[in-house]
Design an enzyme around this catalytic site. Structure first.
Site, PDB file in Angstrom:
ATOM      1  N   ALA A   7      82.571  28.490 -79.776  1.00 23.05           N
ATOM      2  CA  ALA A   7      83.753  29.181 -79.238  1.00 23.05           C
ATOM      3  C   ALA A   7      83.664  30.662 -79.558  1.00 23.05           C
ATOM      4  O   ALA A   7      83.091  31.054 -80.580  1.00 23.05           O
ATOM      5  CB  ALA A   7      85.015  28.594 -79.854  1.00 23.05           C
ATOM      6  N   GLY A  13      81.561  24.810 -80.571  1.00 22.12           N
ATOM      7  CA  GLY A  13      81.854  24.386 -79.196  1.00 22.12           C
ATOM      8  C   GLY A  13      80.586  24.124 -78.391  1.00 22.12           C
ATOM      9  O   GLY A  13      80.604  23.329 -77.448  1.00 22.12           O
ATOM     10  N   GLU A  44      79.792  20.707 -79.205  1.00 23.02           N
ATOM     11  CA  GLU A  44      80.810  19.846 -78.582  1.00 23.02           C
ATOM     12  C   GLU A  44      80.515  19.653 -77.089  1.00 23.02           C
ATOM     13  O   GLU A  44      80.680  18.558 -76.549  1.00 23.02           O
ATOM     14  CB  GLU A  44      82.201  20.456 -78.779  1.00 23.02           C
ATOM     15  N   GLU A  63      83.135  24.912 -87.936  1.00 23.83           N
ATOM     16  CA  GLU A  63      84.565  25.252 -87.797  1.00 23.83           C
ATOM     17  C   GLU A  63      85.357  25.164 -89.103  1.00 23.83           C
ATOM     18  O   GLU A  63      86.157  26.050 -89.403  1.00 23.83           O
ATOM     19  CB  GLU A  63      85.221  24.340 -86.741  1.00 23.83           C
TER      20      GLU A  63
HETATM   21  N1  COA Z   1      81.701  34.196 -80.671  1.00 22.28           N
HETATM   22  C1  COA Z   1      81.618  35.470 -80.244  1.00 22.28           C
HETATM   23  N2  COA Z   1      80.516  36.228 -80.401  1.00 22.28           N
HETATM   24  C2  COA Z   1      79.453  35.662 -81.012  1.00 22.28           C
HETATM   25  C3  COA Z   1      79.473  34.327 -81.481  1.00 22.28           C
HETATM   26  C4  COA Z   1      80.669  33.585 -81.284  1.00 22.28           C
HETATM   27  N3  COA Z   1      80.767  32.305 -81.653  1.00 22.28           N
HETATM   28  N4  COA Z   1      78.284  34.047 -82.042  1.00 22.28           N
HETATM   29  C5  COA Z   1      77.542  35.157 -81.913  1.00 22.28           C
HETATM   30  N5  COA Z   1      78.250  36.131 -81.298  1.00 22.28           N
HETATM   31  C6  COA Z   1      77.816  37.502 -80.970  1.00 22.28           C
HETATM   32  C7  COA Z   1      77.768  38.393 -82.196  1.00 22.28           C
HETATM   33  O1  COA Z   1      79.052  38.917 -82.485  1.00 22.28           O
HETATM   34  C8  COA Z   1      76.779  39.431 -81.760  1.00 22.28           C
HETATM   35  O2  COA Z   1      77.401  40.330 -80.885  1.00 22.28           O
HETATM   36  P1  COA Z   1      77.146  41.938 -81.049  1.00 22.28           P
HETATM   37  O3  COA Z   1      75.653  42.093 -80.856  1.00 22.28           O
HETATM   38  O4  COA Z   1      77.953  42.547 -79.954  1.00 22.28           O
HETATM   39  O5  COA Z   1      77.601  42.289 -82.426  1.00 22.28           O
HETATM   40  C9  COA Z   1      75.782  38.634 -80.917  1.00 22.28           C
HETATM   41  O6  COA Z   1      76.476  37.453 -80.505  1.00 22.28           O
HETATM   42  C10 COA Z   1      74.548  38.208 -81.694  1.00 22.28           C
HETATM   43  O7  COA Z   1      74.985  37.517 -82.852  1.00 22.28           O
HETATM   44  P2  COA Z   1      74.429  37.836 -84.329  1.00 22.28           P
HETATM   45  O8  COA Z   1      75.417  37.300 -85.305  1.00 22.28           O
HETATM   46  O9  COA Z   1      74.058  39.277 -84.424  1.00 22.28           O
HETATM   47  O10 COA Z   1      73.090  36.959 -84.325  1.00 22.28           O
HETATM   48  P3  COA Z   1      72.374  36.317 -85.594  1.00 22.28           P
HETATM   49  O11 COA Z   1      71.096  35.783 -85.059  1.00 22.28           O
HETATM   50  O12 COA Z   1      72.322  37.286 -86.729  1.00 22.28           O
HETATM   51  O13 COA Z   1      73.313  35.104 -86.064  1.00 22.28           O
HETATM   52  C11 COA Z   1      74.646  33.097 -85.737  1.00 22.28           C
HETATM   53  C12 COA Z   1      73.499  34.002 -85.221  1.00 22.28           C
HETATM   54  C13 COA Z   1      74.861  31.999 -84.690  1.00 22.28           C
HETATM   55  C14 COA Z   1      74.251  32.471 -87.083  1.00 22.28           C
HETATM   56  C15 COA Z   1      75.916  33.948 -85.920  1.00 22.28           C
HETATM   57  O14 COA Z   1      76.129  34.739 -84.753  1.00 22.28           O
HETATM   58  C16 COA Z   1      77.167  33.118 -86.129  1.00 22.28           C
HETATM   59  O15 COA Z   1      77.387  32.583 -87.223  1.00 22.28           O
HETATM   60  N6  COA Z   1      78.012  32.990 -85.078  1.00 22.28           N
HETATM   61  C17 COA Z   1      79.268  32.277 -85.152  1.00 22.28           C
HETATM   62  C18 COA Z   1      79.012  30.789 -85.084  1.00 22.28           C
HETATM   63  C19 COA Z   1      80.317  30.013 -85.200  1.00 22.28           C
HETATM   64  O16 COA Z   1      81.025  30.091 -86.185  1.00 22.28           O
HETATM   65  N7  COA Z   1      80.631  29.228 -84.127  1.00 22.28           N
HETATM   66  C20 COA Z   1      81.781  28.376 -84.109  1.00 22.28           C
HETATM   67  C21 COA Z   1      82.999  29.102 -83.742  1.00 22.28           C
HETATM   68  S1  COA Z   1      84.413  28.026 -83.839  1.00 22.28           S
END
Ligand code: COA
Length: 246
Positions: free
Chosen positions: A64, A109, A112, A132
């Protein structure tokens, strides 16, 4: 482009839907979920015999859109499940067999959505998890429900409560993945599986999908009765009674 789109194409009898929001790791914003909802009504999908859902070569979806989560009131959340949040159940209710082709992150998500499909084929780079609870919420697009049914309560606690992230090999061993392909071959494998399923009689597939879903939640007697009634109607559709010449 950062709002994202869903690319729709056909490969034989299979509709291939690709999430296209790479810059945000295919984060499922309301905008992207709505695009997916619209894609499911596209003729290329409604006339298909199988559907493959993918995020491309690098990432399936990081879940999400966390930017949207912060701003939602309880009223907005209730409205969300009637709007774009309905997409997960709409995928699960498709009459055609569905296959997710997963590479890279498949989190929250994203997982999911993959769990809402019938089968999951992954690249060895896939990482599956439900983070989450760690950010103060829980998987609520069918994720908690489907994880328990897919792997049982003990492993569901590892995934949902502890936020354990699984490699493709681990997820396969847990039964979350149907198959792990060689590197870069997940889409090809998913398409092969989809075409195999597309060749099956569509009515039998559609009815059996419903019967399996209902069986997961129903008592023995009603499940057996449903299966027998479904058999009776499928058998009649497949082998209509011949006219008695006398
Ligand atoms: N929602 C919105 N934006 C997201 C996202 C999410 N779930 N996951 C990644 N992004 C965005 C980042 O903000 C970043 O954007 P930016 O370049 O404009 O700053 C871009 O995607 C790349 O992500 P980044 O975090 O730089 O990549 P990474 O390889 O260092 O890390 C993850 C990857 C997946 C480990 C990390 O992005 C993360 O933990 N994301 C959230 C995952 C999450 O909690 N999902 C469940 C939500 S309920």
């Amino acid at each position: 482009m950062s709002a994202g789109t869903v690319e729709i194409r056909r490969s034989g009898s299979t509709a291939v839907l690709t999430l296209r929001r790479e810059a945000k790791l295919n984060a499922l914003s309301t905008h992207l979920e709505r695009a997916l909802l619209r894609a499911l009504d596209d003729k290329a999908v409604t006339t298909s015999r199988a559907v493959v859902l993918t995020g491309g070569d690098k990432v399936f979806s990081a879940g999400a859109d966390t930017g949207e989560l912060r701003e939602m009131t309880p009223e907005a959340i209730t409205a969300y499940y009637r709007d774009s949040g309905a997409v997960y159940e709409k995928v699960a209710a498709l009459p055609q067999p569905t296959v997710s082709a997963i590479a890279g992150y498949c989190l929250g998500g994203g997982l999911e959505l993959a769990l809402a499909t019938d089968f999951r084929v992954a690249d060895p780079t896939a990482q599956l998890g439900l983070p989450e609870v760690g950010i103060g919420i829980l998987p609520s697009s069918g994720g908690t429900y489907r994880t328990v049914r897919a792997v049982g309560p003990a492993r569901a606690r590892e995934l949902v409560l502890r936020g354990r992230r699984l490699t493709a090999a681990e997820a396969h061993a847990w039964g979350l993945l149907t198959e792990v392909s060689e590197q870069g071959a997940h889409l090809g494998h998913a398409l092969r599986l989809a075409e195999e399923l597309a060749a099956l009689p569509p009515l039998a597939v559609a009815v059996t999908k419903r019967v399996i879903d209902v069986a997961a939640d129903s008592p023995r007697e009603s499940s057996l009765l449903l299966e027998q009634l479904a058999y009776a109607s499928l058998n009649q559709a497949t082998h209509p009674p011949t006219e008695d010449p006398t």
